[in-house]
Scaffold this motif. Structure first.
Motif, PDB file in Angstrom:
ATOM      1  N   ASP A  12      40.415  44.419  27.960  1.00 36.22           N
ATOM      2  CA  ASP A  12      41.054  45.635  28.566  1.00 36.22           C
ATOM      3  C   ASP A  12      41.856  44.512  29.649  1.00 36.22           C
ATOM      4  O   ASP A  12      41.391  44.000  30.471  1.00 36.22           O
ATOM      5  CB  ASP A  12      40.172  46.612  29.462  1.00 36.22           C
ATOM      6  CG  ASP A  12      39.848  47.631  28.456  1.00 36.22           C
ATOM      7  OD1 ASP A  12      40.404  47.985  27.286  1.00 36.22           O
ATOM      8  OD2 ASP A  12      38.519  47.981  28.511  1.00 36.22           O
ATOM      9  N   PRO A  13      42.897  45.042  30.170  1.00 31.89           N
ATOM     10  CA  PRO A  13      43.698  44.642  31.140  1.00 31.89           C
ATOM     11  C   PRO A  13      42.874  44.590  32.602  1.00 31.89           C
ATOM     12  O   PRO A  13      42.037  45.469  32.579  1.00 31.89           O
ATOM     13  CB  PRO A  13      44.840  45.315  31.563  1.00 31.89           C
ATOM     14  CG  PRO A  13      45.122  46.154  30.259  1.00 31.89           C
ATOM     15  CD  PRO A  13      43.636  46.226  29.716  1.00 31.89           C
ATOM     16  N   PRO A  14      42.867  43.507  33.294  1.00 34.72           N
ATOM     17  CA  PRO A  14      42.266  43.501  34.508  1.00 34.72           C
ATOM     18  C   PRO A  14      42.358  44.820  35.470  1.00 34.72           C
ATOM     19  O   PRO A  14      41.383  45.350  35.882  1.00 34.72           O
ATOM     20  CB  PRO A  14      42.666  42.401  35.488  1.00 34.72           C
ATOM     21  CG  PRO A  14      43.555  41.437  34.369  1.00 34.72           C
ATOM     22  CD  PRO A  14      43.870  42.256  33.374  1.00 34.72           C
ATOM     23  N   ALA A  15      43.525  45.591  35.476  1.00 31.45           N
ATOM     24  CA  ALA A  15      43.597  46.793  36.232  1.00 31.45           C
ATOM     25  C   ALA A  15      42.778  47.973  35.585  1.00 31.45           C
ATOM     26  O   ALA A  15      42.242  48.659  36.352  1.00 31.45           O
ATOM     27  CB  ALA A  15      45.289  47.259  36.181  1.00 31.45           C
ATOM     28  N   VAL A  16      42.620  48.089  34.388  1.00 29.12           N
ATOM     29  CA  VAL A  16      41.775  48.821  33.701  1.00 29.12           C
ATOM     30  C   VAL A  16      40.367  48.575  34.051  1.00 29.12           C
ATOM     31  O   VAL A  16      39.793  49.505  34.355  1.00 29.12           O
ATOM     32  CB  VAL A  16      41.892  49.026  32.265  1.00 29.12           C
ATOM     33  CG1 VAL A  16      40.985  50.113  31.490  1.00 29.12           C
ATOM     34  CG2 VAL A  16      43.596  49.514  31.908  1.00 29.12           C
ATOM     35  N   LYS A  17      39.954  47.269  33.908  1.00 29.89           N
ATOM     36  CA  LYS A  17      38.457  47.119  34.310  1.00 29.89           C
ATOM     37  C   LYS A  17      38.473  47.477  35.837  1.00 29.89           C
ATOM     38  O   LYS A  17      37.302  48.117  36.049  1.00 29.89           O
ATOM     39  CB  LYS A  17      38.275  45.538  33.842  1.00 29.89           C
ATOM     40  CG  LYS A  17      38.235  45.286  32.664  1.00 29.89           C
ATOM     41  CD  LYS A  17      38.148  43.644  32.661  1.00 29.89           C
ATOM     42  CE  LYS A  17      38.062  43.297  31.104  1.00 29.89           C
ATOM     43  NZ  LYS A  17      37.797  41.923  30.941  1.00 29.89           N
ATOM     44  N   ASP A  18      39.053  47.255  36.710  1.00 30.48           N
ATOM     45  CA  ASP A  18      38.982  47.387  38.073  1.00 30.48           C
ATOM     46  C   ASP A  18      38.748  49.146  38.206  1.00 30.48           C
ATOM     47  O   ASP A  18      38.030  49.470  39.139  1.00 30.48           O
ATOM     48  CB  ASP A  18      40.080  46.906  39.023  1.00 30.48           C
ATOM     49  CG  ASP A  18      40.020  45.515  39.009  1.00 30.48           C
ATOM     50  OD1 ASP A  18      39.029  45.064  38.754  1.00 30.48           O
ATOM     51  OD2 ASP A  18      41.191  44.927  39.464  1.00 30.48           O
ATOM     52  N   LEU A  19      39.718  49.758  37.447  1.00 32.98           N
ATOM     53  CA  LEU A  19      39.718  51.346  37.586  1.00 32.98           C
ATOM     54  C   LEU A  19      38.210  51.872  37.170  1.00 32.98           C
ATOM     55  O   LEU A  19      37.620  52.685  37.677  1.00 32.98           O
ATOM     56  CB  LEU A  19      40.891  51.781  36.862  1.00 32.98           C
ATOM     57  CG  LEU A  19      40.764  53.210  37.107  1.00 32.98           C
ATOM     58  CD1 LEU A  19      41.156  53.897  38.176  1.00 32.98           C
ATOM     59  CD2 LEU A  19      42.242  53.766  35.877  1.00 32.98           C
ATOM     60  N   ILE A  20      37.956  51.282  35.898  1.00 32.00           N
ATOM     61  CA  ILE A  20      36.761  51.705  35.492  1.00 32.00           C
ATOM     62  C   ILE A  20      35.314  51.386  36.290  1.00 32.00           C
ATOM     63  O   ILE A  20      34.514  52.073  36.532  1.00 32.00           O
ATOM     64  CB  ILE A  20      36.331  51.141  34.087  1.00 32.00           C
ATOM     65  CG1 ILE A  20      37.409  51.652  32.803  1.00 32.00           C
ATOM     66  CG2 ILE A  20      34.772  51.243  33.456  1.00 32.00           C
ATOM     67  CD1 ILE A  20      37.411  51.135  31.676  1.00 32.00           C
TER      68      ILE A  20
END
Length: 104
Positions: A76-84
């Motif tokens: 997953d892209p870093p932004a998606v990881k941060d959101l999760i």
């Protein structure tokens, strides 16, 4: 690949379409050495191209006959990881508040 193998050199086309009476004049104007060099170079390049196409064809065939390894999904892209990660932290905080209110 058949189209490539059927292709004639420009000199072969000239010989095919120019009358024999004019062919010797064209040879004189262009020069025997130039025509011979062109004909040899064309033959070498053509042989090399046919060999290269055959090699590529065999490589493609061998890759297609091999069983495919299972594809690994992309990370997953870093932004998606941060959101999760933020959503999980929010969920944990909500659970902690509920357990504190219920006295557990």
């Amino acid at each position: 690949m058949e189209d490539f193998q059927d292709h004639q050199s420009e000199w072969d086309l000239i010989k095919e379409y120019v009358p024999d009476s004019e062919l010797s004049e064209i040879r004189t104007v262009l020069g025997e050495g130039l025509i011979d060099m062109y004909t040899e170079t064309y033959s070498e390049v053509r042989r090399a191209m046919v060999q290269m196409w055959k090699q590529i064809w065999h490589e493609v065939q061998s890759k297609m006959s091999r069983p495919q390894s299972p594809c690994m999904p992309l990370a997953d892209p870093p932004a998606v990881k941060d959101l999760i990660r933020a959503e999980l932290q929010l969920l944990l905080l909500t659970l902690l508040e509920k357990t504190a209110r219920l006295g557990r």
